[in-house]
Scaffold this motif. Structure first.
Motif, PDB file in Angstrom:
ATOM      1  N   UNK A   1     -45.374  46.636 -25.599  1.00  0.00           N
ATOM      2  CA  UNK A   1     -44.756  46.484 -26.913  1.00  0.00           C
ATOM      3  C   UNK A   1     -43.244  46.525 -26.744  1.00  0.00           C
ATOM      4  N   UNK A   2     -42.585  45.414 -27.070  1.00  0.00           N
ATOM      5  CA  UNK A   2     -41.143  45.283 -26.901  1.00  0.00           C
ATOM      6  C   UNK A   2     -40.438  45.354 -28.246  1.00  0.00           C
ATOM      7  N   UNK A   3     -39.133  45.593 -28.210  1.00  0.00           N
ATOM      8  CA  UNK A   3     -38.395  45.816 -29.451  1.00  0.00           C
ATOM      9  C   UNK A   3     -37.069  45.081 -29.421  1.00  0.00           C
ATOM     10  N   UNK A   4     -36.676  44.548 -30.560  1.00  0.00           N
ATOM     11  CA  UNK A   4     -35.360  43.943 -30.697  1.00  0.00           C
ATOM     12  C   UNK A   4     -34.290  45.028 -30.767  1.00  0.00           C
TER      13      UNK A   4
ATOM     14  N   UNK B   1     -47.161  40.452 -23.465  1.00  0.00           N
ATOM     15  CA  UNK B   1     -45.967  40.951 -24.131  1.00  0.00           C
ATOM     16  C   UNK B   1     -46.067  40.714 -25.624  1.00  0.00           C
ATOM     17  N   UNK B   2     -45.761  41.735 -26.408  1.00  0.00           N
ATOM     18  CA  UNK B   2     -45.887  41.666 -27.861  1.00  0.00           C
ATOM     19  C   UNK B   2     -44.593  42.136 -28.514  1.00  0.00           C
ATOM     20  N   UNK B   3     -44.101  41.362 -29.451  1.00  0.00           N
ATOM     21  CA  UNK B   3     -42.918  41.773 -30.215  1.00  0.00           C
ATOM     22  C   UNK B   3     -42.938  41.091 -31.570  1.00  0.00           C
ATOM     23  N   UNK B   4     -42.444  41.766 -32.562  1.00  0.00           N
ATOM     24  CA  UNK B   4     -42.301  41.205 -33.899  1.00  0.00           C
ATOM     25  C   UNK B   4     -41.121  41.878 -34.568  1.00  0.00           C
ATOM     26  N   UNK B   5     -40.547  41.203 -35.531  1.00  0.00           N
ATOM     27  CA  UNK B   5     -39.465  41.777 -36.318  1.00  0.00           C
ATOM     28  C   UNK B   5     -39.460  41.098 -37.672  1.00  0.00           C
ATOM     29  N   UNK B   6     -38.932  41.770 -38.632  1.00  0.00           N
ATOM     30  CA  UNK B   6     -38.875  41.260 -39.998  1.00  0.00           C
ATOM     31  C   UNK B   6     -37.421  41.265 -40.449  1.00  0.00           C
ATOM     32  N   UNK B   7     -37.017  40.220 -41.137  1.00  0.00           N
ATOM     33  CA  UNK B   7     -35.659  40.191 -41.687  1.00  0.00           C
ATOM     34  C   UNK B   7     -35.513  41.292 -42.727  1.00  0.00           C
TER      35      UNK B   7
ATOM     36  N   UNK C   1     -31.710  32.118 -43.180  1.00  0.00           N
ATOM     37  CA  UNK C   1     -30.799  32.428 -42.075  1.00  0.00           C
ATOM     38  C   UNK C   1     -31.255  33.689 -41.337  1.00  0.00           C
ATOM     39  N   UNK C   2     -31.676  34.673 -42.113  1.00  0.00           N
ATOM     40  CA  UNK C   2     -32.127  35.920 -41.496  1.00  0.00           C
ATOM     41  C   UNK C   2     -33.348  35.718 -40.628  1.00  0.00           C
ATOM     42  N   UNK C   3     -34.326  34.946 -41.125  1.00  0.00           N
ATOM     43  CA  UNK C   3     -35.542  34.713 -40.347  1.00  0.00           C
ATOM     44  C   UNK C   3     -35.257  33.845 -39.126  1.00  0.00           C
ATOM     45  N   UNK C   4     -34.321  32.896 -39.265  1.00  0.00           N
ATOM     46  CA  UNK C   4     -33.943  32.077 -38.111  1.00  0.00           C
ATOM     47  C   UNK C   4     -33.315  32.945 -37.016  1.00  0.00           C
ATOM     48  N   UNK C   5     -32.511  33.922 -37.422  1.00  0.00           N
ATOM     49  CA  UNK C   5     -31.910  34.836 -36.460  1.00  0.00           C
ATOM     50  C   UNK C   5     -32.975  35.667 -35.761  1.00  0.00           C
ATOM     51  N   UNK C   6     -33.969  36.128 -36.532  1.00  0.00           N
ATOM     52  CA  UNK C   6     -35.064  36.908 -35.939  1.00  0.00           C
ATOM     53  C   UNK C   6     -35.809  36.069 -34.914  1.00  0.00           C
ATOM     54  N   UNK C   7     -36.109  34.820 -35.259  1.00  0.00           N
ATOM     55  CA  UNK C   7     -36.832  33.949 -34.326  1.00  0.00           C
ATOM     56  C   UNK C   7     -36.027  33.714 -33.048  1.00  0.00           C
ATOM     57  N   UNK C   8     -34.725  33.557 -33.189  1.00  0.00           N
ATOM     58  CA  UNK C   8     -33.883  33.360 -32.015  1.00  0.00           C
ATOM     59  C   UNK C   8     -33.907  34.590 -31.109  1.00  0.00           C
TER      60      UNK C   8
ATOM     61  N   UNK D   1     -50.248  35.985 -17.586  1.00  0.00           N
ATOM     62  CA  UNK D   1     -49.114  36.474 -18.377  1.00  0.00           C
ATOM     63  C   UNK D   1     -49.118  35.745 -19.712  1.00  0.00           C
ATOM     64  N   UNK D   2     -49.000  36.502 -20.789  1.00  0.00           N
ATOM     65  CA  UNK D   2     -49.085  35.902 -22.124  1.00  0.00           C
ATOM     66  C   UNK D   2     -48.051  36.540 -23.044  1.00  0.00           C
ATOM     67  N   UNK D   3     -47.463  35.728 -23.907  1.00  0.00           N
ATOM     68  CA  UNK D   3     -46.493  36.220 -24.882  1.00  0.00           C
ATOM     69  C   UNK D   3     -47.034  36.042 -26.294  1.00  0.00           C
ATOM     70  N   UNK D   4     -46.856  37.077 -27.130  1.00  0.00           N
ATOM     71  CA  UNK D   4     -47.231  37.008 -28.541  1.00  0.00           C
ATOM     72  C   UNK D   4     -46.073  37.563 -29.366  1.00  0.00           C
ATOM     73  N   UNK D   5     -45.459  36.709 -30.171  1.00  0.00           N
ATOM     74  CA  UNK D   5     -44.348  37.130 -31.013  1.00  0.00           C
ATOM     75  C   UNK D   5     -44.495  36.565 -32.407  1.00  0.00           C
ATOM     76  N   UNK D   6     -43.921  37.245 -33.388  1.00  0.00           N
ATOM     77  CA  UNK D   6     -44.062  36.796 -34.776  1.00  0.00           C
ATOM     78  C   UNK D   6     -42.966  37.396 -35.638  1.00  0.00           C
ATOM     79  N   UNK D   7     -42.665  36.712 -36.738  1.00  0.00           N
ATOM     80  CA  UNK D   7     -41.827  37.294 -37.781  1.00  0.00           C
ATOM     81  C   UNK D   7     -42.756  38.103 -38.675  1.00  0.00           C
TER      82      UNK D   7
END
Length: 277
Positions: free
Chosen positions: A9-12, A36-42, A60-67, A87-93
């Motif tokens: 579990x990774x973190x921004x 690898x798993x990470x998510x963040x919310x604007x 703009x906020x969600x685009x920044x999160x995706x970047x 190896x697998x990546x899973x990410x989401x807003x």
């Protein structure tokens, strides 16, 4: 029993190097897949607007999160490039805890960092407190600054509860690779000491039948010493770099109020901790 899939579990906005290193080591040790798993919310500003301007702000906020998630994926893939296996990546807003808890179904063990003092925890990282109490999987907490998973000495914090029993079973793959293992019980003042010793002896015998050699220890906290402080002192005494323990919550409302020992284990910064609930 083995670990076939390791989830990290990774973190921004937080250091991820230590947990990536340890997750990669686990994947190598057990020839396991690593996810690898990470998510963040604007997080909207305190003073928000409405209408078209509000939508532009959200976009703009969600685009920044995706970047930032894309950059984190790059860090994950760079760290696991030479680890071998799937190896697998899973990410989401999304809210990080909610997303990580959903993805936990794919894993045998979850690797996480310690708690963050950041105000926006719920928007940028999955708290280890949420993960350990709700994931239904063992959680390996890796403090920042840890450079490798040291299994030369492991301390098992024993209490005759379902959580501690589950933690011992969940940690069995790691215990089989450890050099020295100490199973310690810290009796409460009202506990029957011979009964406590008997329960520790049963754990030692159970481990022996699984090919794991361990030493029993019953150690009482001093008069002005908490169980958490005493556990830390025992860990230092045996040179343990990993502590295995059950995780306990006192609140029935999502069990977010942790017991003193569990809180100590999540916030100490010198040892890895495997927790099960």
């Amino acid at each position: 029993m083995t670990y076939a899939t390791v989830m990290v579990s990774l973190a921004l906005g937080q250091p991820n190097e230590a947990r990536l290193q340890v997750a990669g080591e686990l994947a190598e040790r057990f020839e396991a897949a690593i996810v690898g798993v990470a998510a963040a919310q604007f997080a909207p500003p305190l003073y928000f607007t409405d209408g078209a301007e509000a939508q532009r702000l959200v976009d703009r906020g969600e685009a920044s999160v995706r970047q930032r998630l894309s950059e984190l994926e790059g860090q994950f893939r760079a760290a696991t490039r030479n680890r071998g296996g799937h190896v697998e990546w899973r990410g989401a807003v999304d809210f990080p805890a909610r997303y990580a808890l959903q993805q936990a179904r794919c894993a045998d063990i979850i690797v996480s960092g310690g708690p963050s003092p950041a105000f926006s925890d719920a928007f940028s990282l999955a708290s280890p407190k949420d993960l350990v109490m709700q994931a239904g999987r063992p959680l390996l907490v890796v403090p920042d600054g840890i450079q490798w998973l040291d299994l030369r000495s492991v301390l098992v914090a024993w209490k005759d509860t379902p959580e501690a029993r589950r933690a011992v079973a969940d940690s069995l793959p790691l215990l089989r690779k450890a050099r020295e293992i100490t199973v310690v019980a810290i009796p409460e003042p009202e506990d029957d000491r011979p009964a406590v010793l008997g329960s520790v002896t049963d754990v030692i015998a159970w481990l022996t039948r699984h090919g794991v050699t361990a030493t029993a220890r019953v150690s009482e906290a001093g008069r002005n010493e908490t169980a958490a402080d005493h556990l830390g002192r025992v860990a230092a005494d045996v040179g343990a770099a990993l502590i295995v323990a059950g995780a306990y919550g006192h609140s029935r409302f999502r069990e977010l109020v942790l017991g003193g020992v569990t809180q100590f284990l999540l916030t100490q910064s010198t040892r890895c901790v495997l927790l099960s609930h």
